[in-house]
Write an enzyme that holds these catalytic residues in place. Structure first.
Site, PDB file in Angstrom:
ATOM      1  N   PRO A 117       0.851  -1.199   0.000  1.00  0.00           N
ATOM      2  CG  PRO A 117      -0.670  -1.532   1.719  1.00  0.00           C
ATOM      3  CD  PRO A 117       0.631  -2.024   1.188  1.00  0.00           C
ATOM      4  CB  CYS A 118       2.120   3.388  -2.324  1.00  0.00           C
ATOM      5  SG  CYS A 118       3.314   2.053  -2.500  1.00  0.00           S
ATOM      6  CD  GLN A 119      -3.209   3.245   1.124  1.00  0.00           C
ATOM      7  OE1 GLN A 119      -2.119   2.818   1.429  1.00  0.00           O
ATOM      8  NE2 GLN A 119      -4.253   2.465   0.985  1.00  0.00           N
ATOM      9  N   GLY A 120       0.171   7.735  -0.224  1.00  0.00           N
ATOM     10  CA  GLY A 120       0.977   8.897   0.095  1.00  0.00           C
ATOM     11  C   GLY A 120       2.290   8.541   0.760  1.00  0.00           C
TER      12      GLY A 120
END
Length: 394
Positions: free
Chosen positions: A79-82
Site C-alpha cells: 500500500p502506498c497511500q501517500g
C-alpha cells in the site's frame, strides 16, 4: 521445473493465482488481514501463509519460513497511500523508503528471487517526494541496488481479457535481462475489424461475464448454491472450470426504499440522478442528504466493460438489470476469479473509518468485497506470468 512464487501483501491472492493459472507453484504468502489469509490458505492449501504485520516480522522468521522454499518470483502490492509513516520526523514522509515498499525490498534482499514484481496505482508515476524526486525513480533505484534490472509500465486490464476498465502500474525487476518483461496485448474493446484481424480477441463485456449466474433479487442468494443455467460463452466456461457449486453469490439486504431508488435508474445513472423523493437521507435522520454522490451506485451498462471494481464496490455499482448491487461473486467474475475460488470472512463489514473512530480494531477485517476489489485480476496476472515464465524457463 515449475516457477515458485511468494506473494507479499497478498490479500486474497489474485496476483499469485494468475501465476498458478500459468503453471507456476504458489509456495507462500505474507498478509496482515486474517480473513484474507483464510481465503488464501483455503484456496492454496499447500502454501505457507504467514499472517501478521510485515513491519513486525523479523528477518529470521522470513528466512525460517520461506528460504527453504526457494521462491523464484516475489510479488507484492505494498500500500502506498501517500507513503505516509507514523513518525513524521523520520525524513520525508512521502519517501517510499519510509513506507511499506521498504518491506517488499527487505523480502527481496533476504530471499534473492530471480524476479520481483510490484503492482500499484498508475498515479504512482506522477508522485514526487517533498524534495521533488520522482517516487518511481526511487523505487527503481532501490531495486537496482539489489542487482536487478528494472522496467515499469502501466497495463490496461481489458487488453488481457478482463471485462473491466482497470489500469495498474507494474514494476518488473529481474536478475537476468528479459526480452520484454511485459505481455503483448491479446484483447481489445474496439469493434474495429482491422484490430480483430491483427489477431486480437474481443474483450468480454460485463454481461458476457455474469449472465449465466443465478437470477437473484435483493436479499436473495446463498454463500453456497447451485448453478441454474448453462454457460453462455468461453469466458464463462473458463471461469466455471470444474466447479460443481457456486460460492459467495448472495445479494445485499437492501431496504425497500433503496430497491425503489435503483428501479428509477437507467444505464449510466447514479445516485445523483434519482428523483427527489428517492434521494439518500442523512444518517439516522429523515432529512435528505445535501451530498450528491456521483460515483455511488451507478447502474452499469451490460454491453461494455465494467468500471473499476474497487475495495468498496458493494456501494459503487448497480446490476445492469436487477435492482440491487453486485454480489461478491459477480464482482469476482468481473475481476476474473474462477468460480472455485472461495472468499472467506463476512460479505461486508461496517465502514473501516467508523471502526477506527470507535476503536473497534478487532472488527476491522477485509470482507469478501474488499478482498475481491483489492486484488490484481487473475487473468492480468496470468498474462504477466506466462510472458515471464516462458523467458525464465527459456
Amino acid at each position: 521445473m515449475s516457477v515458485k512464487v511468494l506473494d507479499t501483501f497478498a490479500g486474497a491472492g489474485g496476483f499469485s493465482l494468475g501465476f498458478q493459472l500459468a503453471g507456476a507453484e504458489v509456495v507462500g504468502a505474507i498478509e496482515y488481514d486474517s480473513w484474507a489469509c483464510e481465503t488464501f490458505q483455503f484456496n492454496h492449501p499447500e502454501a505457507v501463509v504467514l499472517q501478521g504485520d510485515i513491519t513486525k516480522i523479523s528477518d529470521e522468521e522470513i528466512l525460517q519460513r520461506f528460504s527453504g522454499l526457494k521462491p523464484d518470483v516475489v510479488l507484492g502490492g505494498p500500500p502506498c497511500q501517500g507513503f505516509s509513516i507514523c513518525n513524521k520526523n523520520n525524513g520525508d514522509p512521502k519517501d517510499p523508503r519510509n513506507s511499506l515498499f521498504e518491506e517488499f525490498i527487505r523480502v527481496g534482499r533476504l530471499l534473492s528471487p530471480r524476479v520481483m514484481i510490484m503492482e500499484n496505482v498508475p498515479n504512482l508515476i506522477k508522485a514526487r517526494t517533498e524534495s521533488k524526486e520522482r517516487v518511481i525513480d526511487i523505487i527503481c533505484m532501490e531495486l537496482q541496488k539489489l542487482g536487478y534490472q528494472v522496467e515499469y509500465r502501466i497495463l490496461e486490464a481489458t487488453h488481457y481479457g478482463v471485462p473491466q476498465i482497470r489500469r495498474r502500474l507494474v514494476v518488473v525487476a529481474s536478475r537476468e535481462k528479459l526480452n520484454d518483461p511485459f505481455p503483448a496485448q491479446t484483447h481489445t474493446t474496439s469493434e474495429n475489424p482491422d484490430l480483430l484481424e491483427l489477431g486480437l480477441k474481443r474483450c468480454p463485456t460485463l454481461w458476457e461475464a455474469i449472465s449465466d449466474l443465478p437470477d437473484i433479487e435483493a436479499r436473495e442468494g446463498e454463500e453456497e448454491s447451485d448453478y441454474t443455467k448453462a454457460p453462455d460463452n468461453d469466458f464463462q466456461r473458463y471461469l466455471r472450470g470444474e466447479s460443481k457449486r457456486l460460492f459467495n453469490h448472495k445479494a445485499m439486504n437492501h431496504s425497500k426504499r433503496l430497491v425503489e431508488r435503483f428501479a428509477s435508474m437507467r444505464w449510466g445513472d447514479s445516485t445523483s440522478d434519482v428523483p427527489d423523493h428517492l434521494r439518500p437521507l442523512k444518517r439516522n435522520s429523515t432529512e435528505f442528504s445535501e451530498k450528491a454522490y456521483d460515483q455511488n451506485n451507478r447502474r452499469m451498462h451490460p454491453e461494455r466493460p465494467c468500471h473499476t471494481i474497487a475495495a468498496s464496490f458493494y456501494a459503487n455499482f448497480v446490476h445492469p438489470y436487477k435492482n440491487r448491487n453486485f454480489t461478491a461473486r459477480e464482482g469476482a467474475r468481473i475481476q476474473t476469479f474462477p468460480d472455485w475460488y472461495v472468499f472467506k470472512g463476512k460479505p461486508t463489514v461496517v465502514s473501516h473509518k467508523l471502526l477506527q473512530r470507535e476503536g473497534r480494531h478487532e472488527e476491522k477485517h477485509l470482507c469478501q468485497y474488499n478482498q475481491i476489489g483489492n486484488a490484481v485480476p487473475p487473468l492480468l496476472g496470468k498474462a504477466i506470468a506466462e510472458n515471464l515464465i516462458k523467458q525464465l524457463q527459456g
